[in-house]
Motif scaffolding. Sequence first.
Motif, short mmCIF file in Angstrom:
data_model
loop_
_atom_site.label_atom_id
_atom_site.label_comp_id
_atom_site.label_asym_id
_atom_site.label_seq_id
_atom_site.Cartn_x
_atom_site.Cartn_y
_atom_site.Cartn_z
N ASP A 22 0.90 -1.27 0.07
CA ASP A 22 -0.09 -0.10 0.14
C ASP A 22 0.88 1.15 0.14
N LYS A 23 1.90 1.35 0.80
CA LYS A 23 2.89 2.37 1.02
C LYS A 23 3.54 2.69 -0.26
N ILE A 24 3.84 1.79 -0.86
CA ILE A 24 4.63 1.79 -2.25
C ILE A 24 3.80 2.27 -3.29
N LEU A 25 2.43 2.01 -3.31
CA LEU A 25 1.56 2.46 -4.18
C LEU A 25 1.00 3.92 -4.22
N ILE A 26 0.97 3.97 -2.89
CA ILE A 26 0.71 5.50 -2.31
C ILE A 26 1.68 6.39 -2.68
N ASP A 27 2.77 5.97 -2.32
CA ASP A 27 4.12 7.14 -2.60
C ASP A 27 4.26 7.07 -4.02
N GLY A 33 1.50 10.76 -9.92
CA GLY A 33 0.13 10.62 -10.33
C GLY A 33 -0.75 9.51 -10.55
N GLU A 34 -1.97 9.57 -10.85
CA GLU A 34 -2.55 8.45 -11.43
C GLU A 34 -2.38 8.07 -12.98
N GLY A 35 -2.80 6.91 -13.46
CA GLY A 35 -2.94 6.49 -14.69
C GLY A 35 -1.51 5.69 -15.16
N ARG A 36 -1.80 5.19 -16.26
CA ARG A 36 -0.72 4.43 -16.78
C ARG A 36 -0.47 3.24 -15.87
N PRO A 41 3.14 -1.23 -12.06
CA PRO A 41 3.63 -1.97 -10.96
C PRO A 41 5.14 -2.00 -11.22
N GLN A 42 5.61 -2.01 -12.49
CA GLN A 42 6.83 -2.29 -12.80
C GLN A 42 7.94 -1.20 -12.40
N LYS A 43 7.40 -0.24 -12.67
CA LYS A 43 8.03 1.38 -12.29
C LYS A 43 7.97 1.32 -10.79
N ALA A 44 6.88 0.94 -10.10
CA ALA A 44 7.10 1.37 -8.56
C ALA A 44 7.64 0.14 -7.79
N GLY A 45 7.74 -1.04 -8.58
CA GLY A 45 8.61 -2.05 -7.72
C GLY A 45 7.54 -3.09 -7.31
N LEU A 46 6.30 -3.00 -7.64
CA LEU A 46 5.12 -3.89 -7.02
C LEU A 46 4.90 -5.14 -7.98
N CYS A 53 -3.64 -2.70 -9.12
CA CYS A 53 -3.15 -1.58 -8.41
C CYS A 53 -4.12 -0.47 -8.43
N ARG A 54 -4.98 -0.38 -9.72
CA ARG A 54 -5.87 0.60 -10.00
C ARG A 54 -6.56 0.48 -8.98
N LEU A 55 -7.40 -0.85 -9.09
CA LEU A 55 -8.48 -1.16 -8.15
C LEU A 55 -8.20 -0.79 -6.58
N ARG A 56 -6.99 -1.23 -6.10
CA ARG A 56 -6.75 -0.93 -4.93
C ARG A 56 -6.69 0.53 -4.26
N TRP A 57 -6.06 1.29 -5.61
CA TRP A 57 -6.29 2.80 -5.07
C TRP A 57 -7.29 3.36 -5.16
N LEU A 58 -8.35 2.88 -6.15
CA LEU A 58 -9.60 3.51 -6.42
C LEU A 58 -10.55 3.09 -5.06
N ASN A 59 -10.41 2.01 -4.70
CA ASN A 59 -11.33 1.66 -3.72
C ASN A 59 -10.83 1.47 -2.27
N TYR A 60 -9.74 1.89 -2.30
CA TYR A 60 -9.05 1.92 -0.66
C TYR A 60 -8.21 2.78 -0.16
#
Length: 341
Positions: A22-27, A33-36, A41-46, A53-60
């Motif tokens: 979660d923290k990685i995604l938020i950071d 920013g959102e999108g792409r 995941p690759q760029k963020a290291g997830l 990722c999109r779902l996790r962000w949008l819903n949580y």
Amino acid sequence: MGRNPCCSKEGLNRGAWTAVEDKILIDYIKTHGEGRWRNLPQKAGLKRCGKSCRLRWLNYLRPNIKRGNISPDEEELIIRLHKLLGNRWSLIAGRLPGRTDNEIKNYWNTNLGKKVQLDRHHQQNTTNSTGNKKQYHPSRKFTKLTNDPSSSGGSASPSNKTATATQVVRTKAAKCTRVILNHPQPHRIGHGRDLHADKESTSPYNLKGDYDISNCEKPVLAAGTSNPTSDIGQDDQNNISAAADFAVNLNPAAAAVDDELCLADILNSDYQVSDFLPEYYNSTNYGDVQSSSSTDLSDLLFSEEMLVQDRSDVRALNAGLEFEYFSSVLFDGDEENWLTD
DNA sequence: AAACTTGACAACCGCATCGAT
DNA sequence: GATCGATGCGGTTGTCAAGTT
């Protein structure tokens, strides 16, 4: 054949998200920013699928997500919107600040769906046992809904709330068996998703797809085999035959095959009742609703943001609200008896 | 206390639509 | 106009905690 998967599932984490993920995604989203989502995941290291990722962000994880119990006011609004829109969760969620479509969908499936069904069943039993006909109470319709928390719920009493919440919209089109649009033919417009578009067109109320009638002349309502109204002149009569292939069959008898006419089917179109019934629509005699207009109704249920984002759905909802009113007018509050000419 | 059921909700999946090319 | 990647949406499944037997 078939589509390529959105990503290779190999080596990806699945299931519940960890706090670290979660923290990685938020950071990452804070920075980039959102999108792409696919590359995220690759760029963020997830080790997650982009969709996930999109779902996790949008819903949580998204800011301003409201968690916790759905309030009675929110519940009432969900029921009301669902009655008009069906399972269009994202649209419903758009009217509930901080709530996600997923949350509302889950809440409906676990709570409201059953509740509404029970209420409806109870209502039917009550009606059957007393033999009372349903009465139309204009004052209970078009209750102003607002985002203002201080006024949420309005002045409706609990009993009224229940009555409004469980009132089932019957969209039987009275004696009108056909809606015929005059020349030129409307063209299909691309927006939104038509859940029924892929179904065989055997529906007795074959009003499928979205059509833009904004550039058409005023549509004409023709009352099937019964006499057309005096509003239909010779030109219109000619136009009717010219547009015969766009006749929409709304045969209520055949509709019974599908148990009940589903408003959602009509809402999937882009029509407004006002387009069909200008003489009614322009009348000021709307019960306690004076001078209703599409804009006014939109204001009741949609934020400005949504008006911009999804105009078609706003129109669909307008149609629903108007349909709710007109069906009551046409049925004179009695769903079972159709008003004759 | 263990087994089973139920409810809640997060996450996944497949498909439709949009927009760029 | 056709194709394809990105995104959005709604239905479904999986998981876990709480309640019941």
